[in-house]
Design an enzyme around this catalytic site. Sequence first.
Site, mmCIF file in Angstrom:
data_model
loop_
_atom_site.group_PDB
_atom_site.id
_atom_site.type_symbol
_atom_site.label_atom_id
_atom_site.label_comp_id
_atom_site.label_asym_id
_atom_site.label_seq_id
_atom_site.Cartn_x
_atom_site.Cartn_y
_atom_site.Cartn_z
ATOM 1 N N SER A 124 0.841 -1.204 0.000
ATOM 2 C CA SER A 124 0.000 0.000 0.000
ATOM 3 C C SER A 124 0.867 1.240 0.000
ATOM 4 O O SER A 124 1.960 1.246 0.582
ATOM 5 C CB SER A 124 -0.856 -0.008 1.272
ATOM 6 O OG SER A 124 -1.458 1.251 1.474
ATOM 7 N N TYR A 148 -1.963 -0.992 11.047
ATOM 8 C CA TYR A 148 -2.218 -1.525 9.702
ATOM 9 C C TYR A 148 -1.059 -1.169 8.772
ATOM 10 O O TYR A 148 -0.514 -2.022 8.064
ATOM 11 C CB TYR A 148 -3.546 -0.979 9.151
ATOM 12 C CG TYR A 148 -3.625 -1.101 7.656
ATOM 13 C CD1 TYR A 148 -3.846 -2.334 7.051
ATOM 14 C CD2 TYR A 148 -3.431 0.025 6.827
ATOM 15 C CE1 TYR A 148 -3.872 -2.449 5.662
ATOM 16 C CE2 TYR A 148 -3.466 -0.084 5.453
ATOM 17 C CZ TYR A 148 -3.680 -1.319 4.877
ATOM 18 O OH TYR A 148 -3.691 -1.432 3.512
ATOM 19 N N LYS A 152 2.131 -3.551 6.731
ATOM 20 C CA LYS A 152 2.595 -3.535 5.337
ATOM 21 C C LYS A 152 4.103 -3.264 5.281
ATOM 22 O O LYS A 152 4.833 -3.904 4.523
ATOM 23 C CB LYS A 152 1.819 -2.483 4.528
ATOM 24 C CG LYS A 152 0.336 -2.801 4.350
ATOM 25 C CD LYS A 152 0.100 -4.088 3.572
ATOM 26 C CE LYS A 152 -1.363 -4.430 3.418
ATOM 27 N NZ LYS A 152 -1.607 -5.756 2.821
HETATM 28 C C1 UD1 Z 1 -7.128 4.771 3.779
HETATM 29 C C2 UD1 Z 1 -6.123 4.458 4.840
HETATM 30 C C3 UD1 Z 1 -4.944 3.763 4.191
HETATM 31 C C4 UD1 Z 1 -5.420 2.515 3.468
HETATM 32 C C5 UD1 Z 1 -6.489 2.891 2.462
HETATM 33 C C6 UD1 Z 1 -7.106 1.661 1.799
HETATM 34 C C7 UD1 Z 1 -6.353 6.141 6.608
HETATM 35 C C8 UD1 Z 1 -5.713 7.315 7.293
HETATM 36 N N1 UD1 Z 1 -5.693 5.682 5.528
HETATM 37 O O1 UD1 Z 1 -6.522 5.656 2.827
HETATM 38 O O2 UD1 Z 1 -4.013 3.399 5.180
HETATM 39 O O3 UD1 Z 1 -4.339 1.904 2.795
HETATM 40 O O4 UD1 Z 1 -7.547 3.594 3.115
HETATM 41 O O5 UD1 Z 1 -7.920 0.957 2.661
HETATM 42 O O6 UD1 Z 1 -7.376 5.643 7.029
HETATM 43 N N2 UD1 Z 1 -12.969 10.842 3.412
HETATM 44 C C9 UD1 Z 1 -14.038 11.625 3.762
HETATM 45 N N3 UD1 Z 1 -15.153 11.019 4.279
HETATM 46 C C10 UD1 Z 1 -15.234 9.648 4.444
HETATM 47 C C11 UD1 Z 1 -14.117 8.854 4.074
HETATM 48 C C12 UD1 Z 1 -13.001 9.491 3.571
HETATM 49 O O7 UD1 Z 1 -14.006 12.848 3.629
HETATM 50 O O8 UD1 Z 1 -16.275 9.172 4.934
HETATM 51 C C13 UD1 Z 1 -11.775 11.488 2.809
HETATM 52 C C14 UD1 Z 1 -10.477 11.271 3.567
HETATM 53 O O9 UD1 Z 1 -10.297 12.277 4.534
HETATM 54 C C15 UD1 Z 1 -9.445 11.333 2.420
HETATM 55 C C16 UD1 Z 1 -10.201 10.758 1.226
HETATM 56 O O10 UD1 Z 1 -11.582 10.885 1.549
HETATM 57 O O11 UD1 Z 1 -9.120 12.657 2.136
HETATM 58 C C17 UD1 Z 1 -9.901 9.292 0.968
HETATM 59 O O12 UD1 Z 1 -10.100 8.536 2.160
HETATM 60 P P1 UD1 Z 1 -10.063 6.940 2.177
HETATM 61 O O13 UD1 Z 1 -10.915 6.411 1.092
HETATM 62 O O14 UD1 Z 1 -10.350 6.485 3.571
HETATM 63 O O15 UD1 Z 1 -8.568 6.594 1.770
HETATM 64 P P2 UD1 Z 1 -7.174 7.037 2.460
HETATM 65 O O16 UD1 Z 1 -7.373 7.808 3.695
HETATM 66 O O17 UD1 Z 1 -6.324 7.644 1.402
#
Ligand code: UD1
Length: 339
Positions: A124, A148, A152
């Site tokens: 990842s 997590y 990795k």
């Molecule tokens: C997350 C994990 C990462 C993991 C990846 C795949 C964290 C900090 N990182 O990545 O370790 O490898 O998922 O499972 O959890 N967002 C919202 N609302 C939501 C969900 C997300 O605003 O309900 C935003 C987040 O703040 C971010 C973006 O959407 O800016 C993407 O989030 P997400 O899909 O959870 O991915 P990552 O945080 O990049």
Amino acid sequence: MRVLVTGGAGYIGSHTVLQLLGAGHDVVVVDDFSNSRPAVVGRLEELGGRPVPLLAFDVNDTDRLAATMSDEGVEAVVHFAAFKAVGESVAKPLEYYRNNVGATMSVLEAMLRTEVAHLVFSSSATVYGPDAPVPMTEDLPTSATNPYGWTKVFSEQLLRDATVAHPWLRVALLRYFNPVGAHPSGRIGEDPADVPNNLMPYIAQVAVGRRERLAVFGDDYDTVDGTGVRDYIHVEDLAAGHLAALEWIQEHDRALSVWNLGTGHGTSVLELVHAFEEASGRPVPYDVVARRAGDVASSWADPTRAEQELGWSASRTVAQMCEDTWRWQQANPEGYPAV
Ligand code: UD1
């Protein structure tokens, strides 16, 4: 080639199994269904047009894994099986280390016992840690902010050490950015067991009416519109990256290879929300709330190495990612059936 796929019933695993079948490989899946549904197997057989042997056990059972590998004549392994919820990993670190790092050790040990040389490992971009500059290249130092992520980093390290001790191994570490989308048939896709942690499945569940509103985690980042920017990659492109990596390590004599799988382009939370509204014709109401602990402002890949070495690049657009996610979500509003 006869390929063992651990976690082949999961989201990325199932899409990769289908592409392996499509490329003419034989596949054996090992999955304990701890975060997937048996119903996926029938759909893989329907789409792939042939039986997909599946053995339901935990890959931490090294004896059974090694026996499966020799009984089935396995020639290569694609190792996906792992827990992946960041928040849960903070609450249950030992379970994460035991399950994820343990599984990588178990896969490796079974490979050493049966003299299987080729491994593609599901890593990842989280291994670049919180302070990595964008675009992220494979040479950046690795780090993590939660258990997590460390599973990795540690799994990568133990694979690296193993290639030094056993130079006949051929290992690919694939660092995924943000996988989204679904097979264009709408028959397989991402099916989170609980409330989705990730953005795309959450958006899709709001659009289909399963959840009321999206919470946008912060709009005060230093980005195009203040919301977090990520490198979303279509799961079909990602699956194709696994095939390209598997074929590459078969044909080349490098013990350890590391490739980013991303598009090289960033999309903000609000840009993704609007693209999804466009693709689905449904509104995605949202509230801006506080930042989520551990989030970074921006993350996107430098995918140059994979382009140059593998001849692979991601071609599907954000619009296609949303359309394919929507087709899957609409056809399967509650995910896979429980049977
Ligand atoms: C997350 C994990 C990462 C993991 C990846 C795949 C964290 C900090 N990182 O990545 O370790 O490898 O998922 O499972 O959890 N967002 C919202 N609302 C939501 C969900 C997300 O605003 O309900 C935003 C987040 O703040 C971010 C973006 O959407 O800016 C993407 O989030 P997400 O899909 O959870 O991915 P990552 O945080 O990049």
